[in-house]
Each structure stands twice: as structure tokens, then as C-alpha cells.
Motif scaffolding. Structure first.
Motif, short mmCIF file in Angstrom:
data_model
loop_
_atom_site.label_atom_id
_atom_site.label_comp_id
_atom_site.label_asym_id
_atom_site.label_seq_id
_atom_site.Cartn_x
_atom_site.Cartn_y
_atom_site.Cartn_z
N ASP A 1 0.81 -1.23 0.00
CA ASP A 1 0.00 0.00 0.00
C ASP A 1 0.84 1.27 0.00
O ASP A 1 0.29 2.37 -0.06
CB ASP A 1 -0.92 0.02 1.22
CG ASP A 1 -1.98 -1.08 1.14
OD1 ASP A 1 -2.40 -1.40 0.02
OD2 ASP A 1 -2.38 -1.61 2.20
N THR A 2 2.16 1.13 0.06
CA THR A 2 3.02 2.31 0.09
C THR A 2 2.97 3.04 -1.25
O THR A 2 2.87 2.42 -2.31
CB THR A 2 4.48 1.90 0.40
OG1 THR A 2 4.51 1.29 1.69
CG2 THR A 2 5.40 3.09 0.38
N ARG A 3 3.04 4.38 -1.20
CA ARG A 3 2.99 5.18 -2.43
C ARG A 3 4.27 6.00 -2.55
O ARG A 3 4.84 6.43 -1.55
CB ARG A 3 1.79 6.13 -2.38
CG ARG A 3 0.46 5.38 -2.42
CD ARG A 3 -0.50 5.92 -1.40
NE ARG A 3 -1.47 4.88 -1.03
CZ ARG A 3 -2.55 5.10 -0.31
NH1 ARG A 3 -2.82 6.32 0.12
NH2 ARG A 3 -3.36 4.11 -0.01
N ILE A 4 4.71 6.22 -3.79
CA ILE A 4 5.83 7.12 -4.03
C ILE A 4 5.37 8.22 -5.00
O ILE A 4 4.57 7.97 -5.91
CB ILE A 4 7.07 6.39 -4.59
CG1 ILE A 4 6.79 5.77 -5.96
CG2 ILE A 4 7.57 5.36 -3.61
CD1 ILE A 4 8.04 5.25 -6.66
N VAL A 5 5.88 9.42 -4.77
CA VAL A 5 5.55 10.57 -5.61
C VAL A 5 6.83 11.03 -6.30
O VAL A 5 7.84 11.26 -5.63
CB VAL A 5 4.97 11.72 -4.78
CG1 VAL A 5 4.55 12.89 -5.68
CG2 VAL A 5 3.79 11.25 -3.94
N VAL A 6 6.80 11.14 -7.62
CA VAL A 6 7.97 11.61 -8.36
C VAL A 6 7.61 12.85 -9.14
O VAL A 6 6.52 12.97 -9.71
CB VAL A 6 8.54 10.51 -9.30
CG1 VAL A 6 9.08 9.36 -8.49
CG2 VAL A 6 7.49 10.02 -10.28
N GLU A 7 8.53 13.81 -9.16
CA GLU A 7 8.36 15.08 -9.86
C GLU A 7 8.93 14.99 -11.27
O GLU A 7 9.81 14.18 -11.55
CB GLU A 7 9.09 16.19 -9.10
CG GLU A 7 8.36 16.73 -7.88
CD GLU A 7 7.37 17.83 -8.25
OE1 GLU A 7 7.35 18.27 -9.41
OE2 GLU A 7 6.61 18.25 -7.35
N LYS A 8 8.42 15.82 -12.16
CA LYS A 8 9.00 15.92 -13.49
C LYS A 8 10.40 16.53 -13.38
O LYS A 8 10.68 17.21 -12.39
CB LYS A 8 8.08 16.72 -14.41
CG LYS A 8 8.18 18.24 -14.30
CD LYS A 8 7.32 18.87 -15.36
CE LYS A 8 7.50 20.37 -15.38
NZ LYS A 8 8.73 20.84 -16.01
N PRO A 9 11.27 16.32 -14.34
CA PRO A 9 10.99 15.68 -15.63
C PRO A 9 10.99 14.16 -15.55
O PRO A 9 11.81 13.57 -14.85
CB PRO A 9 12.15 16.16 -16.52
CG PRO A 9 13.28 16.39 -15.55
CD PRO A 9 12.64 16.90 -14.29
N PHE A 10 10.03 13.56 -16.25
CA PHE A 10 9.95 12.11 -16.33
C PHE A 10 10.74 11.67 -17.56
O PHE A 10 10.19 11.27 -18.58
CB PHE A 10 8.50 11.66 -16.44
CG PHE A 10 7.59 12.32 -15.44
CD1 PHE A 10 7.78 12.16 -14.07
CD2 PHE A 10 6.54 13.12 -15.86
CE1 PHE A 10 6.96 12.77 -13.15
CE2 PHE A 10 5.71 13.73 -14.94
CZ PHE A 10 5.91 13.57 -13.58
N GLY A 11 12.05 11.79 -17.45
CA GLY A 11 12.91 11.47 -18.57
C GLY A 11 13.21 12.70 -19.41
O GLY A 11 12.62 13.77 -19.26
N HIS A 12 14.18 12.51 -20.31
CA HIS A 12 14.61 13.58 -21.22
C HIS A 12 14.14 13.29 -22.65
O HIS A 12 14.11 14.17 -23.49
CB HIS A 12 16.14 13.68 -21.18
CG HIS A 12 16.71 14.81 -21.96
ND1 HIS A 12 16.62 16.12 -21.54
CD2 HIS A 12 17.39 14.84 -23.14
CE1 HIS A 12 17.22 16.91 -22.42
NE2 HIS A 12 17.70 16.16 -23.41
N ASP A 13 13.79 12.04 -22.90
CA ASP A 13 13.29 11.59 -24.19
C ASP A 13 12.62 10.24 -23.95
O ASP A 13 12.51 9.78 -22.81
CB ASP A 13 14.41 11.49 -25.23
CG ASP A 13 15.60 10.65 -24.74
OD1 ASP A 13 15.43 9.87 -23.77
OD2 ASP A 13 16.69 10.78 -25.32
#
Length: 486
Positions: free
Chosen positions: A143-155
Motif C-alpha cells: 500500500d506504500t505510495r511514491i511521488v515523483v516530480e518531473k521531468p519524467f525522462g529527457h526523451d
């Protein structure tokens, strides 16, 4: 009108990068305002984690200053600030090493009734390391969640690699890719207007809509972000994510339900229906000095840079709903005004009974994301007074603060809503992995095209509406840009 605040479940939110600029300016002030609204349960905790050596007391002093500066209407509420700070803890942690992880594990509660979420407020190069540490050290469960910020990759390649790395440790329904534009009140209201009113949805198609404009204009330059921005540019920094998401919400089909996968399935269909864009339908620009403010190349400390600080393009969504309806997208730095607007421009009436002297008139639904969030519908009426049937366009204006009363004067910050959605486990306003990859699949060929041709961006004066070629892009179709002063 009294707003209804629904408390969330008790939570432990661990912010990696807890001393960073994003945490200080956005994440912690957003949580503080949710605390003031009564939405944050008393047993909830916020744990800052970073490399800096400090204890709980020092961290609370550090965040106290941030709340005074960025707490908005609650910034001078000393009692509320102290109450919120009591929920804060701090652990020094080395993302790639051994330091601090045992202390963090000891601090966390092993309680199935407490939501555990990790906010990766760090550079993308650390996402996989942090995900691996959290998972391999036994700091997570299903049930653990992770939050990631942009940029989601460069290409596309790097985005796909990032998705694969995160998938080694967490399931897709545990990963929250945050785009703060989707948390804006007006963006969500767009869906309410479209799918909650019979008035608009029957007209929301190529038969009645002449074209759609999406503009995100900024008066600031790249400033302290110069070294990052020069490797990114307006296409990667804004179009591939923010503007793409706005386009999807405008163009998508009605989902069966207002649920995460139902909404994201429809957005994905829009991205996959986007036609390739010809080079003559793209205008790239770069701001020059106005004599007082530095040029882009000075800000980026790169005297030969070919990176765009402005981009405008015309694209089409090839499906039955939008066949042959142009979408004009525009974003840039150091422009004449700050404005984010979606304009749905409807077609003229098929025949005017008032004659040629009445002029040309179109209904326009303008959705303002900033400043002064709200919506305006332009309608045509008779100009008051004698002298015949003279027509004039007037706005039916709905500014949230005026229409909804004092409770709406301070519109909820996007981060407030999105963080609470993470705690609720609601992914509707977050990007899915295949959605990110599809956006890069459309964007990459455009970038590769101008890099292969060696194209240079067109110069434009700081404080202007952008390069002249951007005006020509839409003017040659008999249309005009809205929202930015020339």
C-alpha cells in the motif's frame, strides 16, 4: 457557500529532499494549509529527509521561516504554525549510501491504518536509488505510495528506462507522477464544465469548434535554472507535459467514470491520435535583452545556445471528434504578460441575418489557469441604444472568488490537492507510465527534426509577445492569438 473539507486517513509522509527549494516553497506550505483547513489528522506526521545534518528542532525552525514566507493567508497565524510544526520530524539520509536508513525505519510506524507515502523531491537521477533503498530496506509494503516530480525522462528512451527502474520496486498503481498543472482548480473545472453540463458537450467537436488555443506565457526568464533549461528547452520543459495534459483534457472522449484509469485511458487515446507536426507548423524563439534584463544566452551562460525559450505549434488530433480542427499551442519565457489560458473558439453562425455591417462574431470559452482563475464565455448581443441592430461581444464572466464567495478567494494550491490525493490513493490527476512514454513518442521526432536540420530559434525582444513568425503561424489561417499583449 461553505466548502466541505473531508479529512484523509492518518499518514506518514516522508519527503526526500526535505530541505530543498520545492519542499520549502510548495510541499510544506501546502501541507500546512491543509492542516489549517482541518484536513490533516492529528496523528499524521511529516518527515523531512536529506543529507543536511540537523535535528527535529532545527528542521522546525527552518520550516517555520518557510511558512511565514509562503503560507499565504495563514502566514501570520503563529498558533497554527506551531501546531503544524509539532507534526514535523527530520532524519539525515544518504540516498545512495548507508547513512540514516536505520533511523528512518525506527521512526516509521508499522500500522496498517497509517498511510505511508514517500515524496521524491529530488533530481530524477536519484529516483531509482531511493525506490531501491525504500523497498530493499523493508520500508514499504503493497500500500506504500511514491511521488515523483518531473521531468519524467529527457526523451522516450530515458523515460522508458525510468519507468522500468521504478517498476522493479513498485507497482504502477503505487507510483504518482505529479504534474502540478493538473491540480489547478480551473483544470478540474474544465472536466466539470465539459461532462457536467449538457450545454457544452454536444458542441464540443469539429462541427462547432473552429479551433482551440492553449497558451502558457511567463514574464520571467530562465534565471537560476539556466544550466538545466539549456539542456531542456520549452518543448521538453512545458509542451511534452503541461501543455500536452491540457490538450488531452480538452480533446478526450467522456470517460465511463471519473476514475483514474478511465480518465487516463482517454487521455492516452488523444496522444496516440496526434498527427506528426510539419516543420513549417513549428516556431521556436529565444529572448534577447531589452537593455535592462539579460538575454537568454546570458541567463543560460551559453553564448551559442540554440535552445528555445519560446515555442508555438499547430497540431491536429486525428479522430472523428476533432478531424481538421487545429490546436494551437504556445508557451514562452520573458513575454509581455503572465497568462495561462485555454480558449475554445467556436465557429461563426452559418448565416448572419444582420448583414455585413454587423461584423464577424464568435463565441469563445476562455478558461483562465492564471492569474485570476476562472472562466469566461463570450456571447454576442445587441449594443444598447438606438441606431439599428449593432452587435457587440460581451463576456459572461465566472471568477471563482466572485461566484463562490469568500471561501474561494484563495483558490486551493495545486500541491494541496495533489498531495491529499496521494494520501487518498486517487491517481486520477497523475500521469501513468504509458501516457508519459506516448507523449515522448510524439515529441521526440519534432526535437530530432530541428536538431538534424540545425535550426536556430528566432530572436524576440524580452517583454514582447514572442517572435513575429509565431503570429504569422496563426494569422495565415485567418485567426489571431489571444491572451498576450503584443
Amino acid at each position: 457557500m461553505v466548502s466541505r473539507v473531508i479529512p484523509v486517513e492518518p499518514f506518514d509522509l516522508i519527503i526526500f529532499g526535505g530541505t530543498g527549494d520545492l519542499a520549502r516553497r510548495k510541499i510544506l506550505p501546502a501541507l500546512f494549509r491543509r492542516y489549517c483547513s482541518g484536513q490533516m489528522p492529528e496523528s499524521s506526521r511529516v518527515i523531512g529527509a536529506a543529507r543536511s545534518e540537523m535535528d527535529d528542532a532545527a528542521y522546525r525552525d527552518f520550516i517555520r521561516e518557510a511558512l511565514v514566507e509562503f503560507g499565504k493567508s495563514q502566514a501570520d497565524n503563529a498558533e497554527a504554525i506551531e501546531g503544524f510544526l509539532a507534526h514535523l520530524h527530520y532524519v539525515p539520509v544518504d540516498a545512495k549510501g548507508e547513512g540514516g536508513w536505520s533511523a528512518l525505519k525506527d521512526l516509521l510506524r508499522d500500522d496498517e491504518n497509517v498511510v505511508r507515502a514517500y515524496y521524491f523531491s529530488v533530481g530524477p537521477s536519484l529516483f531509482a536509488d531511493l525506490a531501491g533503498q525504500v523497498r530493499n530496506r523493508g520500508l514499504s509494503n503493497r500500500d506504500t505510495r511514491i511521488v515523483v516530480e518531473k521531468p519524467f525522462g529527457h526523451d522516450l528512451e530515458s523515460a522508458r528506462a525510468l519507468n522500468e527502474e521504478l517498476a522493479q520496486y513498485f507497482h504502477e498503481d503505487q507510483i504518482y507522477r505529479i504534474d502540478h498543472y493538473l491540480g489547478k482548480e480551473t483544470v478540474q473545472n474544465l472536466m466539470a464544465v465539459r461532462f457536467g453540463n449538457m450545454l457544452f458537450e454536444p458542441l464540443w467537436n469539429a462541427q462547432y469548434v473552429d479551433h482551440i488555443q492553449i497558451t502558457v506565457a511567463e514574464t520571467v526568464g530562465v534565471g537560476g535554472r539556466g544550466s538545466y533549461y539549456d539542456k531542456s528547452g520549452a518543448m521538453r520543459d512545458m509542451v511534452q507535459n503541461h501543455l500536452m495534459q491540457l490538450l488531452c483534457l480538452i480533446a478526450m472522449e467522456p470517460p465511463a467514470r471519473f476514475e483514474a484509469d478511465a480518465v487516463r485511458d482517454e487521455k492516452l487515446k488523444v496522444i496516440r491520435a496526434l498527427d506528426p507536426v510539419d516543420p513549417d507548423q513549428i516556431v521556436r524563439g529565444q529572448y534577447t535583452s531589452d537593455g535592462e534584463m539579460p538575454s537568454y544566452r546570458e541567463d543560460a551562460e551559453n553564448p551559442t545556445s540554440k535552445t528555445e525559450s519560446f515555442i508555438a505549434l499547430k497540431c491536429y488530433v486525428s479522430n472523428w471528434r476533432w478531424a481538421n480542427t487545429p490546436f494551437y499551442l504556445r508557451t514562452g519565457k520573458r513575454l509581455s504578460s503572465r497568462a495561462s489560458e485555454i480558449a475554445v473558439v467556436f465557429k461563426e453562425t452559418p448565416h448572419s441575418i444582420f448583414g455585413i455591417d454587423s461584423g464577424r462574431h464568435r463565441n469563445v470559452l476562455s478558461i483562465r489557469l492564471q492569474p485570476n482563475e476562472g472562466m469566461t464565455l463570450g456571447v454576442t448581443i445587441k449594443e444598447p441604444g438606438p441606431g439599428g441592430m449593432r452587435l457587440v461581444d460581451v463576456p459572461l464572466d465566472m471568477s471563482f472568488a466572485e461566484a463562490l464567495g469568500p471561501e474561494a478567494e484563495e483558490v486551493t494550491d495545486a500541491y494541496e490537492r495533489l498531495i491529499m490525493d496521494v494520501i487518498r490513493g486517487n491517481q486520477t490527476l497523475f500521469m501513468r507510465g504509458d501516457e508519459v512514454e506516448a507523449a515522448w513518442s510524439w515529441t521526440d521526432p519534432l526535437i530530432e527534426g530541428w536538431e538534424r536540420r540545425g535550426d536556430s530559434p528566432k530572436p524576440y525582444d524580452a517583454g514582447s509577445a514572442g517572435p513575429d513568425d509565431a503570429a504569422f503561424l496563426i494569422n495565415r489561417d485567418g485567426r489571431r492569438w489571444r491572451g498576450i499583449k503584443s
